[in-house]
Design a protein around this motif. Structure first.
Motif, short mmCIF file in Angstrom:
data_model
loop_
_atom_site.label_atom_id
_atom_site.label_comp_id
_atom_site.label_asym_id
_atom_site.label_seq_id
_atom_site.Cartn_x
_atom_site.Cartn_y
_atom_site.Cartn_z
N TYR A 81 -6.23 0.53 0.25
CA TYR A 81 -6.23 -0.83 0.78
C TYR A 81 -4.81 -1.32 1.00
N ALA A 82 -4.48 -1.69 2.21
CA ALA A 82 -3.18 -2.29 2.53
C ALA A 82 -3.36 -3.29 3.67
N ALA A 83 -4.46 -4.02 3.64
CA ALA A 83 -4.80 -5.00 4.68
C ALA A 83 -4.70 -4.32 6.05
N ALA A 85 -2.49 -2.67 7.34
CA ALA A 85 -1.81 -1.37 7.28
C ALA A 85 -2.67 -0.33 6.57
N SER A 86 -3.90 -0.66 6.20
CA SER A 86 -4.75 0.28 5.46
C SER A 86 -4.89 1.60 6.22
N GLY A 87 -5.09 1.53 7.51
CA GLY A 87 -5.30 2.73 8.31
C GLY A 87 -4.07 3.63 8.29
N ALA A 88 -2.89 3.02 8.42
CA ALA A 88 -1.66 3.81 8.42
C ALA A 88 -1.43 4.43 7.05
N GLN A 89 -1.76 3.69 5.99
CA GLN A 89 -1.59 4.25 4.65
C GLN A 89 -2.61 5.35 4.39
N ALA A 90 -3.78 5.23 4.98
CA ALA A 90 -4.78 6.31 4.85
C ALA A 90 -4.26 7.56 5.55
N ILE A 91 -3.70 7.38 6.75
CA ILE A 91 -3.10 8.51 7.48
C ILE A 91 -1.98 9.13 6.66
N GLY A 345 -10.03 -6.77 19.44
CA GLY A 345 -10.27 -7.63 18.28
C GLY A 345 -9.92 -6.87 17.02
N GLU A 346 -9.95 -7.58 15.90
CA GLU A 346 -9.55 -6.99 14.63
C GLU A 346 -10.74 -6.43 13.87
N ALA A 347 -10.70 -5.14 13.60
CA ALA A 347 -11.57 -4.52 12.60
C ALA A 347 -10.58 -3.91 11.61
N VAL A 348 -10.15 -4.69 10.67
CA VAL A 348 -8.89 -4.48 9.94
C VAL A 348 -8.63 -3.04 9.49
N PRO A 349 -9.52 -2.41 8.71
CA PRO A 349 -9.15 -1.06 8.20
C PRO A 349 -9.18 0.00 9.29
N ALA A 350 -9.74 -0.30 10.44
CA ALA A 350 -9.87 0.69 11.51
C ALA A 350 -8.72 0.64 12.50
N GLN A 351 -8.07 -0.52 12.61
CA GLN A 351 -7.22 -0.72 13.78
C GLN A 351 -5.99 0.18 13.82
N ALA A 352 -5.33 0.39 12.68
CA ALA A 352 -4.14 1.25 12.70
C ALA A 352 -4.53 2.70 13.00
N ILE A 353 -5.75 3.09 12.61
CA ILE A 353 -6.26 4.43 12.94
C ILE A 353 -6.60 4.48 14.43
N ALA A 354 -7.19 3.41 14.94
CA ALA A 354 -7.53 3.35 16.36
C ALA A 354 -6.28 3.46 17.23
N GLN A 355 -5.18 2.87 16.77
CA GLN A 355 -3.92 3.00 17.52
C GLN A 355 -3.54 4.47 17.66
N ALA A 381 2.62 0.46 15.82
CA ALA A 381 3.26 -0.44 14.86
C ALA A 381 2.32 -1.55 14.48
N ASN A 382 2.27 -1.84 13.21
CA ASN A 382 1.63 -3.07 12.75
C ASN A 382 2.17 -3.43 11.38
N GLN A 383 1.62 -4.47 10.83
CA GLN A 383 2.14 -5.01 9.58
C GLN A 383 0.96 -5.52 8.79
N GLY A 384 0.84 -5.06 7.53
CA GLY A 384 -0.28 -5.50 6.71
C GLY A 384 0.09 -6.67 5.83
N LEU A 385 -0.86 -7.56 5.65
CA LEU A 385 -0.71 -8.71 4.76
C LEU A 385 -0.07 -8.30 3.43
N PHE A 386 0.72 -9.17 2.85
CA PHE A 386 1.36 -8.96 1.54
C PHE A 386 2.50 -7.94 1.59
N GLY A 387 3.05 -7.65 2.79
CA GLY A 387 4.25 -6.81 2.83
C GLY A 387 4.01 -5.33 2.96
#
Lengths: 396, 140
Positions: A81-83, A85-91, A345-355, A381-387
């Motif tokens: 979980y990284a808001a 950025a969750s997808g990028a952190q999963a990658i 639109g935002e599907a938060v945990p999917a979007q960084a993976i979709a990029q 590029a994106n930015q997850g809530l809480f830094g």
């Protein structure tokens, strides 16, 4: 520079408001990615899920939830979980496992079923949560932060409503060509101007919607890719997951105030710019090497900010770059050829993976009507809530 | 709801933060556990009133009713309010707050001077929730 990992497969569940559960979207995306890779699920050594917090308890264990739905097969599992950025952190988790030799093939999945309207924090009285506090004390929704940044750009750089609208016009034109996008209709500047103000100066069509959706990737070691017959796969060369540096002096979601610069001098480089720089340094490339970029256009104005933070132009020159057509298809560096969040639109945990799915298809030359010719190097590029920083560099 | 964020009435109303005795970093909302400056060896965190006045860093408004936990009466029509991010010069910090009722985005510009005043966020039979608000200086 670190070693590379191969992108063997990419898959999505189309974005929209489908009224079903996030597991279904994730499984559909995962099966599509596995089919694209030509890999049997039972041969996957590890699965990493990007969490949704709105699915309740099952969301917090996304990796295992997807693994169960695909059929328990004993793979290593992780959930991240990284808001946003969750997808990028999963990658990145998958990449680290591959580079460490813990797994040859890893399935990365993110999916969400978003509520209608504004995002809001979890329930209960939770004054120790900055996200709860900004809603409770100020009623400050995500769009109000986007409004603050947009107004600041107008005051400091002279950006106009029309500049913002042209970002939507550009992205909607690309989204109209993307079968996975939620909104597949071109939009005119007049339509943006005629839409309701949500958070001054931004209107409904300046701001991304909340959506359902899913995205998945199959990543592997380069050695596995060669054995698997993928001689020249798209490769991930960098994943940036950096935090801000103290003092962070730009007011940001979900904070009520910035850090004070009274006790330490702020860096000359903004948080967002540091996310991009970390990715460039790790990949050994610079903005001049890019063929395209996918950036988090939570609002039209924020996309212009990313141009500057990615180093596509100087500070305050984002609107000029847009006006010159540099970031449009046919320009030197097209941005958001997928249509961006404006179209998804935002599907938060999917979007960084979709990029990363989009840049994979672009780098393979499989992006259909929205293909950027001869794409070789891409950044997301994106930015997850809480830094949570998030950027990925992929090459072909 | 939250305690120790502000104090006083009328002209004496102040936002309260904390300041590190070692590196003079200021924190709002207050940080009472440890200094967050990574280059600081860590000093005592002392309560300090923040500057009454600052300059508008940016502003916006909320044209749609915010979701819970913001408390509003769904029976009443939604009245948009402005939000102002204010840069305090001596603390070198930007603090977000609601504008006083009646001040709209049309009344604001980036760089304008504003001051902090007390306000009421909401009330029910048992409790009145007080808050801080930003008001352009020279406005009654």
């Amino acid at each position: 520079m670190t070693a590379e990992v191969a992108v063997l497969g990419a898959g999505m569940h189309p974005w929209g408001k489908w009224g079903r559960g996030f597991v279904e979207y994730g499984v559909k995306a995962a099966r599509a990615a596995l089919a694209d890779a030509g890999v049997d699920w039972r041969d996957v050594g590890s699965i990493v899920g990007a969490d949704t917090v709105r699915g309740g308890y099952p969301g917090y264990v996304a990796g295992a939830t997807f693994a169960r739905a695909l059929g328990w097969q004993g793979a290593r599992v992780a959930s991240v979980y990284a808001a946003c950025a969750s997808g990028a952190q999963a990658i990145n988790t998958a990449r680290a496992q591959i580079l460490a030799g813990l797994a040859d093939v890893v399935l990365v999945v993110g999916a969400d079923a978003a509520p209608k309207g504004f995002f809001r924090p979890a329930g209960g009285d939770r004054p120790d949560d900055p996200d709860w506090l900004r809603f409770r004390v100020l009623g400050a929704t995500n769009p109000t932060y986007f409004g603050l940044y947009a107004r600041r750009r107008m005051a400091v750089h002279g950006d106009t409503h029309e500049d913002f609208a042209q970002v939507k016009v550009k992205n909607a034109a690309m989204g109209a060509l993307n079968p996975n996008a939620r909104y597949r209709k071109r939009v005119t500047a007049e339509e943006v101007a005629a839409s309701a103000v949500v958070a001054d100066p931004l209107r409904l069509l300046d701001i991304c919607a909340t959506s359902d959706g899913g995205a998945a990737l199959v990543l592997s070691s380069m050695e596995f890719a060669r054995r698997h017959g993928a001689a020249e796969p798209v490769r991930i060369r960098a994943v940036s997951t950096v935090t801000p540096r103290y003092p962070n002096t730009v007011l940001d979601l979900p904070d009520i105030a910035t850090d004070s610069a009274a006790g330490a001098e702020p860096s000359a480089e903004s948080f967002r710019a540091s996310i991009a720089r970390a990715a460039y340094e790790e990949a050994g490339i610079g903005p001049e090497d890019l063929s395209l970029a996918e950036v988090y256009d939570l609002s039209t104005a924020l996309e212009l900010q990313w141009y500057e933070d990615l180093g596509l132009c100087g500070d305050g020159e984002g609107a000029k770059l847009l006006r010159e057509g540099v970031t449009a298809p046919g320009g030197r560096i097209p941005v958001n050829p997928s249509g961006g969040l404006a179209s998804f639109g935002e599907a938060v945990p999917a979007q960084a993976i979709a990029q990363v799915c989009e840049v994979t298809w672009q780098l393979r030359g499989q992006a259909g009507d929205r293909q950027i010719p001869d794409a070789r190097v891409a950044v997301t590029a994106n930015q997850g809530l809480f830094g949570h920083g998030s950027a990925v560099v992929a090459v072909r | 709801m939250v305690t120790g964020w502000f104090v006083g009435d009328g002209e004496d109303f102040r936002l309260l933060g904390t300041r590190c005795s070692a590196c003079v970093s200021v924190f709002f909302p207050r940080e009472d556990t440890h200094c967050r400056n990574p280059g600081c060896r860590g000093g005592d965190l002392q309560e300090v009133p923040l500057s009454r006045r600052g300059r508008v860093w940016s502003y916006t408004d909320s044209r749609y009713r915010p979701p819970s936990p913001y408390v509003t009466d769904p029976e009443l029509p939604w009245e948009p309010y402005a939000l102002i991010a204010v840069e305090l010069e001596s603390e070198r910090i930007v603090v977000l707050g609601q504008a006083v009722p009646g001040v709209t985005v049309a009344d604001l510009t980036v760089g304008m001077e504003v001051e902090v005043v007390p306000g009421v966020l909401g009330e029910d039979a048992e409790t009145t929730w007080t808050t801080w608000r930003w008001r352009p200086t020279g406005v009654a």
